[in-house]
Design a protein around this motif. Structure first.
Motif, short mmCIF file in Angstrom:
data_model
loop_
_atom_site.label_atom_id
_atom_site.label_comp_id
_atom_site.label_asym_id
_atom_site.label_seq_id
_atom_site.Cartn_x
_atom_site.Cartn_y
_atom_site.Cartn_z
N ALA A 1 -63.28 5.75 10.86
CA ALA A 1 -64.64 6.33 10.85
C ALA A 1 -64.87 7.67 11.60
O ALA A 1 -65.49 8.42 11.10
N LEU A 2 -64.59 7.75 12.79
CA LEU A 2 -64.77 8.79 13.84
C LEU A 2 -64.02 9.91 13.26
O LEU A 2 -64.50 11.01 13.25
N SER A 3 -62.62 9.77 12.57
CA SER A 3 -61.95 11.03 12.47
C SER A 3 -62.26 11.64 11.10
O SER A 3 -61.75 12.75 10.70
N GLY A 4 -62.76 10.71 10.15
CA GLY A 4 -63.44 11.40 8.70
C GLY A 4 -62.17 11.91 8.05
O GLY A 4 -61.10 10.94 7.94
N TRP B 1 -55.06 14.12 7.16
CA TRP B 1 -54.35 15.52 7.25
C TRP B 1 -53.12 15.18 7.04
O TRP B 1 -52.34 14.29 7.81
N PRO B 2 -52.05 15.82 6.60
CA PRO B 2 -52.18 17.20 5.89
C PRO B 2 -52.63 17.09 4.39
O PRO B 2 -52.83 18.05 3.76
#
Length: 136
Positions: free
Chosen positions: A96-99, A104-105
């Motif tokens: 949730a924090l990294s969204g 990525w990538p």
């Protein structure tokens, strides 16, 4: 003991993250909805596996050798901690924090409505079990 703990911890997290990835990319759910749905769907399987492993490791408590008793304590606590704290709280929180940076990538598709995404994933699973419309 450390390698066993890391292996079991990664096993549970990979199982959880594979389901999150499936709901995010195939089901087109938002990151939050994919985490919630994955936790709900994998919770019983991962928790049951952790309890079974904890019971198996706690069999070492019956040994008279001190090092085996210590290993039993370490392995039992680590498996239960990983399943009930890390998988249930830490991993979804970090996702949730990294969204969007968690994917990525690659670029995840736009999130659709919750019911539409789940229906699409559930229909794919049901089509695998379909017997061609033949009632048995």
């Amino acid at each position: 003991c450390f390698t066993i703990v890391v292996g079991l911890g990664l096993d549970y997290d990979i199982f959880f993250l594979a389901r999150v990835h499936e709901y995010r990319f195939v089901g087109r759910l938002s990151d939050r909805d994919a985490c919630v749905e994955a936790a709900a769907r994998t919770g019983t399987v991962i928790s049951s596996a952790a309890v079974i492993m904890a019971v198996a490791f706690s069999g070492l408590f019956f040994s008279t050798t001190t090092i085996l008793n210590q290993a039993a304590f370490l392995l039992t606590c680590a498996v239960l901690f990983d399943a009930f704290v890390v998988r249930a709280l830490v991993t979804p929180s970090l996702l949730a924090l990294s969204g969007e940076y968690a994917w990525w990538p690659s670029v995840p598709p736009a999130a659709g409505p919750l019911a539409e995404g789940l229906a699409r994933v559930d229909d794919d699973a049901a089509s695998d079990d379909d017997d061609g419309g033949v009632d048995i």
